[in-house]
Motif scaffolding. Structure first.
Motif, mmCIF file in Angstrom:
data_model
loop_
_atom_site.group_PDB
_atom_site.id
_atom_site.type_symbol
_atom_site.label_atom_id
_atom_site.label_comp_id
_atom_site.label_asym_id
_atom_site.label_seq_id
_atom_site.Cartn_x
_atom_site.Cartn_y
_atom_site.Cartn_z
ATOM 1 N N VAL A 58 23.302 38.112 47.773
ATOM 2 C CA VAL A 58 23.780 37.130 48.734
ATOM 3 C C VAL A 58 24.545 37.866 49.818
ATOM 4 O O VAL A 58 24.969 39.007 49.647
ATOM 5 C CB VAL A 58 24.690 36.070 48.071
ATOM 6 C CG1 VAL A 58 23.920 35.248 47.075
ATOM 7 C CG2 VAL A 58 25.889 36.726 47.393
ATOM 8 N N ASP A 59 24.710 37.216 50.968
ATOM 9 C CA ASP A 59 25.433 37.812 52.085
ATOM 10 C C ASP A 59 26.917 37.507 51.943
ATOM 11 O O ASP A 59 27.409 36.479 52.421
ATOM 12 C CB ASP A 59 24.896 37.273 53.413
ATOM 13 C CG ASP A 59 23.443 37.664 53.635
ATOM 14 O OD1 ASP A 59 23.070 38.765 53.187
ATOM 15 O OD2 ASP A 59 22.700 36.876 54.240
ATOM 16 N N GLY A 60 27.620 38.391 51.280
ATOM 17 C CA GLY A 60 29.050 38.199 51.079
ATOM 18 C C GLY A 60 29.481 38.834 49.773
ATOM 19 O O GLY A 60 28.657 39.156 48.916
ATOM 20 N N SER A 61 30.786 39.037 49.627
ATOM 21 C CA SER A 61 31.322 39.608 48.404
ATOM 22 C C SER A 61 32.774 39.200 48.261
ATOM 23 O O SER A 61 33.446 38.870 49.249
ATOM 24 C CB SER A 61 31.204 41.139 48.414
ATOM 25 O OG SER A 61 31.962 41.687 49.475
ATOM 26 N N LEU A 62 33.257 39.203 47.032
ATOM 27 C CA LEU A 62 34.651 38.888 46.772
ATOM 28 C C LEU A 62 35.534 40.067 47.164
ATOM 29 O O LEU A 62 35.132 41.224 47.078
ATOM 30 C CB LEU A 62 34.857 38.583 45.287
ATOM 31 C CG LEU A 62 34.123 37.369 44.702
ATOM 32 C CD1 LEU A 62 34.449 37.244 43.222
ATOM 33 C CD2 LEU A 62 34.500 36.088 45.434
ATOM 34 N N ALA A 63 36.758 39.761 47.599
ATOM 35 C CA ALA A 63 37.705 40.831 47.883
ATOM 36 C C ALA A 63 38.081 41.572 46.610
ATOM 37 O O ALA A 63 38.214 42.794 46.610
ATOM 38 C CB ALA A 63 38.955 40.263 48.563
ATOM 39 N N LYS A 64 38.238 40.853 45.510
ATOM 40 C CA LYS A 64 38.559 41.422 44.216
ATOM 41 C C LYS A 64 37.779 40.665 43.150
ATOM 42 O O LYS A 64 37.554 39.458 43.282
ATOM 43 C CB LYS A 64 40.063 41.318 43.906
ATOM 44 C CG LYS A 64 40.968 42.115 44.828
ATOM 45 C CD LYS A 64 40.809 43.624 44.577
ATOM 46 C CE LYS A 64 41.748 44.418 45.465
ATOM 47 N NZ LYS A 64 41.595 45.885 45.237
ATOM 48 N N PRO A 65 37.354 41.349 42.072
ATOM 49 C CA PRO A 65 36.695 40.636 40.974
ATOM 50 C C PRO A 65 37.682 39.708 40.281
ATOM 51 O O PRO A 65 38.904 39.890 40.364
ATOM 52 C CB PRO A 65 36.239 41.765 40.047
ATOM 53 C CG PRO A 65 37.150 42.904 40.352
ATOM 54 C CD PRO A 65 37.470 42.794 41.814
ATOM 55 N N LEU A 66 37.158 38.712 39.589
ATOM 56 C CA LEU A 66 37.996 37.726 38.910
ATOM 57 C C LEU A 66 38.480 38.277 37.576
ATOM 58 O O LEU A 66 38.015 37.902 36.507
ATOM 59 C CB LEU A 66 37.209 36.425 38.716
ATOM 60 C CG LEU A 66 36.719 35.750 39.998
ATOM 61 C CD1 LEU A 66 35.932 34.487 39.668
ATOM 62 C CD2 LEU A 66 37.876 35.431 40.922
ATOM 63 N N VAL A 67 39.427 39.204 37.670
ATOM 64 C CA VAL A 67 40.037 39.823 36.499
ATOM 65 C C VAL A 67 41.493 39.380 36.441
ATOM 66 O O VAL A 67 42.222 39.541 37.425
ATOM 67 C CB VAL A 67 39.950 41.356 36.569
ATOM 68 C CG1 VAL A 67 40.671 41.993 35.388
ATOM 69 C CG2 VAL A 67 38.492 41.797 36.609
ATOM 70 N N SER A 92 31.034 46.783 41.798
ATOM 71 C CA SER A 92 30.262 46.971 43.030
ATOM 72 C C SER A 92 30.464 45.833 44.003
ATOM 73 O O SER A 92 30.365 46.019 45.211
ATOM 74 C CB SER A 92 28.769 47.101 42.701
ATOM 75 O OG SER A 92 28.263 45.880 42.176
ATOM 76 N N SER A 93 30.720 44.610 43.472
ATOM 77 C CA SER A 93 30.875 43.410 44.294
ATOM 78 C C SER A 93 29.660 43.150 45.164
ATOM 79 O O SER A 93 29.748 42.520 46.211
ATOM 80 C CB SER A 93 32.130 43.500 45.163
ATOM 81 O OG SER A 93 33.288 43.531 44.357
ATOM 82 N N GLY A 94 28.507 43.681 44.759
ATOM 83 C CA GLY A 94 27.259 43.341 45.427
ATOM 84 C C GLY A 94 27.038 43.990 46.772
ATOM 85 O O GLY A 94 26.212 43.528 47.541
ATOM 86 N N TRP A 95 27.750 45.107 47.107
ATOM 87 C CA TRP A 95 27.549 45.701 48.431
ATOM 88 C C TRP A 95 26.208 46.421 48.541
ATOM 89 O O TRP A 95 25.693 46.604 49.633
ATOM 90 C CB TRP A 95 28.683 46.667 48.742
ATOM 91 C CG TRP A 95 28.605 47.958 47.990
ATOM 92 C CD1 TRP A 95 29.111 48.219 46.761
ATOM 93 C CD2 TRP A 95 27.960 49.163 48.427
ATOM 94 N NE1 TRP A 95 28.827 49.509 46.387
ATOM 95 C CE2 TRP A 95 28.129 50.124 47.397
ATOM 96 C CE3 TRP A 95 27.263 49.528 49.580
ATOM 97 C CZ2 TRP A 95 27.615 51.404 47.482
ATOM 98 C CZ3 TRP A 95 26.751 50.811 49.665
ATOM 99 C CH2 TRP A 95 26.931 51.726 48.628
#
Length: 266
Positions: free
Chosen positions: A186-195, A224-227
């Protein structure tokens, strides 16, 4: 000959790109099988026992207990959670259930598998499985899509006779993932993973202080957050093939380039 060279270059580029894509679609390795597997389970989200993907954890408990484990899942992965509950020799019919929650403690639905099963009277064990949806790198705030971060497993009995309450049982739990690759990008990523606690840790690192994170597990190669996905490879290959097709079409339609023979004057 020129057309043959063009097609040969296109096939070579396609083969080079297919290599990383095929590697991305293979199941993640069980790197943690050699380590010592956890032999206990938590009793709540905060005390959930951390396990790595590919690691089989065991625990002992009693019917009526809530057993919790947690594991990391990154963008592009499709987690599969399996559990086996070994029951005592004598018991009545029991219904067991496995639930999976994300880092926001939202219950995630299962695409496939039997997350709830009933063991008949005297059955030696019951097996449960839950295949989650593919973890997305980013999602709308109102959506319930799985996102990168910590995932919690909760195993418990949901229906049994009063005489079977408190009987000793043992459980085996394992979490694995299949890498889906660019198909789930997808076009986008989280700033930080949900940890849990990661935001507190980030603020403490900026201040030069140390702060514990409630969950210390993460994928072997980091978040990786999908980059990066193989979608970039296929996009590049598509552009290359389009350029080669244009060159080939031009070579076919421009002719030999020699001037036509002019008939002699009569």
């Amino acid at each position: 000959m020129r057309i043959t060279r063009v097609l040969g270059a296109a096939l070579l580029a396609l083969g080079l790109a297919a290599g990383p894509a095929a590697a991305d679609s293979s199941p993640s390795p069980s790197a943690s099988d050699d380590g010592k597997a956890p032999s206990r389970a938590g009793t709540s989200f905060r005390t959930a026992t951390e396990i790595e993907q590919g690691q089989q954890a065991t625990a002992s408990g009693s019917t009526g207990d809530y057993l919790y484990w947690s594991f990391p899942a990154d963008a592009g992965q499709r987690p599969t959670v399996k559990a086996t509950v070994k029951l005592p020799r004598t018991h009545g019919a029991q219904t067991w259930q496995i639930d999976v929650y994300d880092g926001l403690r939202r219950r995630q639905s299962c695409q496939y598998g039997s997350a709830t099963r009933t063991a008949g009277q005297g059955a030696a064990s019951v097996e449960l499985a839950c295949v989650l949806r593919t973890v997305r790198a980013w999602s709308e705030p109102w959506a319930n899509d799985p996102l990168p971060g910590t995932y919690y497993i909760r195993l418990t009995v949901v229906d049994l006779g009063a005489a079977d309450l408190g009987l000793p049982v043992s459980a085996e739990v394992r979490a694995d993932s299949e890498d889906i690759g660019g198909a789930a990008a997808v076009d986008g990523s989280l700033a930080k993973p949900l940890v849990p606690g990661i935001a507190v840790k980030s603020e403490a690192e900026q201040d030069g202080a140390k702060s514990a994170v409630l969950s210390s597990i993460e994928p072997d190669d980091g978040w990786s957050s999908g980059w990066w996905t193989d979608r970039w490879v296929w996009t590049a290959v598509g552009g290359l093939l389009a350029a080669l097709a244009g060159i080939g079409g031009y070579a076919l339609t421009r002719g030999s380039g020699r001037p036509s023979r002019v008939p002699p004057n009569v």
